[in-house]
Design a protein around this motif. Structure first.
Motif, PDB file in Angstrom:
ATOM      1  N   LEU A 223      22.174  27.946   6.802  1.00 28.40           N
ATOM      2  CA  LEU A 223      20.718  27.951   6.987  1.00 28.40           C
ATOM      3  C   LEU A 223      20.287  26.875   7.977  1.00 28.40           C
ATOM      4  O   LEU A 223      19.430  27.130   8.841  1.00 28.40           O
ATOM      5  CB  LEU A 223      20.045  27.732   5.629  1.00 28.40           C
ATOM      6  N   GLN A 224      20.900  25.713   7.870  1.00 29.37           N
ATOM      7  CA  GLN A 224      20.558  24.645   8.793  1.00 29.37           C
ATOM      8  C   GLN A 224      20.977  24.995  10.217  1.00 29.37           C
ATOM      9  O   GLN A 224      20.273  24.683  11.180  1.00 29.37           O
ATOM     10  CB  GLN A 224      21.235  23.338   8.366  1.00 29.37           C
ATOM     11  N   VAL A 225      22.129  25.637  10.385  1.00 27.16           N
ATOM     12  CA  VAL A 225      22.574  26.055  11.720  1.00 27.16           C
ATOM     13  C   VAL A 225      21.585  27.031  12.329  1.00 27.16           C
ATOM     14  O   VAL A 225      21.236  26.957  13.519  1.00 27.16           O
ATOM     15  CB  VAL A 225      23.989  26.662  11.644  1.00 27.16           C
ATOM     16  N   LEU A 308      17.141  18.624  23.157  1.00 30.13           N
ATOM     17  CA  LEU A 308      18.028  19.785  23.007  1.00 30.13           C
ATOM     18  C   LEU A 308      19.392  19.366  22.466  1.00 30.13           C
ATOM     19  O   LEU A 308      19.960  20.032  21.590  1.00 30.13           O
ATOM     20  CB  LEU A 308      18.183  20.500  24.349  1.00 30.13           C
ATOM     21  N   PHE A 309      19.933  18.277  22.989  1.00 29.21           N
ATOM     22  CA  PHE A 309      21.236  17.823  22.521  1.00 29.21           C
ATOM     23  C   PHE A 309      21.160  17.220  21.125  1.00 29.21           C
ATOM     24  O   PHE A 309      22.157  17.223  20.390  1.00 29.21           O
ATOM     25  CB  PHE A 309      21.818  16.806  23.495  1.00 29.21           C
ATOM     26  N   ALA A 310      20.010  16.672  20.752  1.00 35.59           N
ATOM     27  CA  ALA A 310      19.882  16.042  19.447  1.00 35.59           C
ATOM     28  C   ALA A 310      19.711  17.043  18.315  1.00 35.59           C
ATOM     29  O   ALA A 310      19.804  16.669  17.142  1.00 35.59           O
ATOM     30  CB  ALA A 310      18.696  15.074  19.450  1.00 35.59           C
ATOM     31  N   ILE A 311      19.467  18.304  18.647  1.00 35.00           N
ATOM     32  CA  ILE A 311      19.258  19.300  17.599  1.00 35.00           C
ATOM     33  C   ILE A 311      20.527  19.524  16.795  1.00 35.00           C
ATOM     34  O   ILE A 311      20.503  19.632  15.565  1.00 35.00           O
ATOM     35  CB  ILE A 311      18.750  20.617  18.223  1.00 35.00           C
ATOM     36  N   PHE A 312      21.699  19.582  17.476  1.00 38.08           N
ATOM     37  CA  PHE A 312      22.970  19.847  16.810  1.00 38.08           C
ATOM     38  C   PHE A 312      23.703  18.537  16.557  1.00 38.08           C
ATOM     39  O   PHE A 312      23.754  17.668  17.439  1.00 38.08           O
ATOM     40  CB  PHE A 312      23.837  20.768  17.663  1.00 38.08           C
TER      41      PHE A 312
END
Length: 614
Positions: A223-225, A308-312
């Motif tokens: 769900l988090q992904v 954008l990079f901090a999302i994952f």
């Protein structure tokens, strides 16, 4: 056989004592067991003799044996009491030694705690607890890294069940486990560093680790992904819309600039020079608008790309690095500007002080040059050169004072460039420096000044310009000659104007008259010619010198004083004309050049028509 329970109790007591007591009690117990089970003792009677004894004798012997065994049992109990007392003393000594050892360790740890910061256990950016002691050859830092790796593997592994975190205690440490995986082992050293017991420390760490494992599993769930992917797409969409909006707004701004250029802009004119026309002003405004657009787009990317990079989680560290790469230079520049403000204030103070000192010196120099302020031994024409020298020295002093406050003055590159520039100037400016020094010497020697008629070697003219490097002359033929100051220093200089101002400049010319003419008449004619010449002074009076007595004629030199050295050529020419006219009127023939034709001396070189008109 009724005594067997007692014997078994004695055996149990044997195993409860230490090794020394066990050895003694075991020996006694074996003897009692042999007696109780009917086994013969070494000192007992043989079986053949025992059978011949009567029942009373046997009963008496059994009674004796029972009494002996009771005495032996009582003796063994006394020995047991003595051995137990010794064992308790040994245990008390060991406990006292352990307590002293623990107290010593605690004091050592308390003294090191102020100097040892400890290693925080960081997991996914959160600090769970701090480790101080090493274990099994692993330092505190290695243990913290191992805990981080184990927790991250547990959190990312979706195949593992949500087992509860539990503890497993052994003799020397307590393991905090997740399933069959050991997360961390708590030792007595860890407890001493935290000022608590091993059990209490394990109970304190276990809930923290359990909560972190729960958070990690929730963070790495499907769900988090999905949420992160949706957020990634949303950020991209917002950034795209921002790009479109920015370009739209700047296109409108471009049209406004063009309209403003056509309607309101006016050319920028400095005196008679058109510095910027409306077209150039419009191009400059459009250029700055495009530059501003690129800056706005760059600022948007500075925030959107790290987001954008901090999302994952896999690229979160990369996002932080990118953000630091962008922000560190900006932060460094802003910090440098803020830190440079005191130095800038010092530079402004130094500059303003030197500026007003130079203005004061300029006023004094102007007063001396205009002869309003007179200083004994200081000539007015020295005022501006001296002011220029002092101004140069003050500016050099100002640069020397400002240099330490310039940004980057302490860097090796800045110092290397300064040394390189100084080396080039020193190697390539020897002639230039020589001309500057010669210009200074010429200034204070005062061989001439602006406007003077001088002669340098074969060049004669008026001084029209004096610079630190060269001096320029305008010849009577209006030719401008540039002469290096070093050449002037190595040559002789004739100053006609200085002599004319102070004493009067003597112009002279030589004529040759035959011996048949009286010399007194010739003297008077020459003096009359000089007096009739415009520009010749009445006082001092002209005078004649006889310079030579040649074979055919004597040489007469007329000398006259003039004040205007600039008219030297014209006055000399007029003097020659007047000499011819006056000698012709007096009928005296000038014998130069020589005549080789036979003559009677009655004719002159003046046409008869000219004489008749006189």
């Amino acid at each position: 056989m009724k005594q067997l329970p007692v014997y078994f109790l004695i055996l149990i007591g044997i195993f409860a004592t230490n090794a020394q007591a066990q050895a003694q009690l075991i020996e006694k117990a074996e003897q009692l067991l042999q007696t109780a089970t009917g086994e013969p003792r070494p000192d007992s009677l043989p079986p053949a003799a025992a059978d011949t004894l009567s029942v009373e004798e046997l009963h008496r012997q059994d009674s004796i044996r029972i009494q002996e065994m009771a005495l032996q049992l009582q003796e063994m109990k006394l020995n047991e009491i003595v051995l137990r007392t010794e064992l308790d003393n040994v245990r008390n000594l060991n406990q006292t030694s352990d307590s002293l050892k623990r107290a010593e360790q605690r004091r050592s740890i308390d003294s090191l705690r102020a100097l040892t910061p400890g290693v925080p256990v960081l997991v996914d950016g959160d600090t769970l607890f701090t480790l101080y002691a090493k274990r099994g050859g692993h330092s505190a830092l290695d243990r913290a890294d191992m805990i981080n790796d184990i927790l991250m593997k547990i959190g990312k592994d979706r195949s593992l069940h949500r087992d509860s975190v539990h503890t497993l205690e052994s003799e020397y440490y307590i393991d905090i486990m997740y399933g069959n995986k050991v997360i961390v082992s708590i030792t007595d050293q860890d407890a001493l560093w935290q000022g608590t017991s091993r059990r209490e420390l394990a109970e304190q760490y276990a809930p923290v680790l359990a909560a972190k494992i729960k958070d990690l599993k929730e963070e790495h769930s499907l769900l988090q992904v999905a949420k992160r992917a949706a957020l990634f797409v949303l950020v991209l969409a917002i950034q795209y819309l921002l790009f479109r909006l920015t370009n739209f707004l700047f296109r409108k701004l471009r049209r406004q600039i063009i309209r403003f250029k056509q309607q309101r802009l006016k050319p920028i004119i400095i005196r008679d020079y058109e510095f910027l026309n409306t077209h150039r002003q419009g191009r400059i405004l459009i250029f700055f608008s495009n530059l501003l657009r690129y800056i706005v787009l760059l600022i948007q990317l500075m925030f959107s790309v790290p987001m954008l990079f901090a999302i994952f989680p896999q690229t979160e560290k990369l996002a932080l690095k990118i953000f630091l790469y962008i922000m560190e230079p900006i932060k460094m520049v802003l910090k440098s500007i803020v830190e440079y403000i005191p130095n800038l204030f010092i530079i402004l103070v130094i500059w303003y002080c030197i500026k007003y000192i130079i203005k004061g010196l300029q006023y004094i120099a102007n007063e001396i040059e205009n002869e309003k302020l007179k200083i004994t031994g200081f000539y007015p024409d020295w005022a501006q050169p001296t002011f220029n020298i002092i101004r140069f020295l003050l500016y050099a002093f100002m640069i020397a004072m400002i240099y330490p406050y310039l940004p980057g003055s302490n860097s090796g590159v800045f110092q290397g460039i300064s040394v390189f520039v100084g080396l080039i100037i020193s190697l390539g400016s020897s002639t230039v420096i020589g001309n500057i020094i010669a210009g200074l010497v010429i200034t204070y020697m005062r061989p001439f000044k602006l406007g003077d008629r001088i002669k340098l070697n074969d060049t004669t003219g008026n001084v029209i310009e004096k610079t630190p490097f060269v001096t320029r002359l305008r010849t009577p033929k209006n030719e401008v000659v540039t002469i290096p100051n070093a050449f002037i220093m190595s040559s002789h200089t004739v100053n006609y104007s200085a002599s004319a101002r102070q004493f009067g400049l003597i112009i002279h010319t030589t004529v040759t008259i035959g011996y048949d003419a009286p010399w007194r008449q010739v003297h008077q004619l020459l003096i009359n010619a000089a007096r009739s010449t415009h520009g010749v002074l009445e006082h001092p009076k002209p005078f004649v010198l006889e310079t030579e007595l040649q074979d055919y004629y004597p040489c007469y030199q007329i000398n006259a004083y003039i004040k205007d050295a600039d008219q030297l050529a014209q006055i000399t020419s007029d003097l020659h004309q007047n000499i011819q006219d006056i000698f012709n009127e007096a009928g005296v023939e000038i014998m130069s050049p020589h005549y080789f034709a036979g003559r009677d001396g009655s004719a002159t070189t003046i046409p008869e028509d000219y004489l008749k008109s006189k």
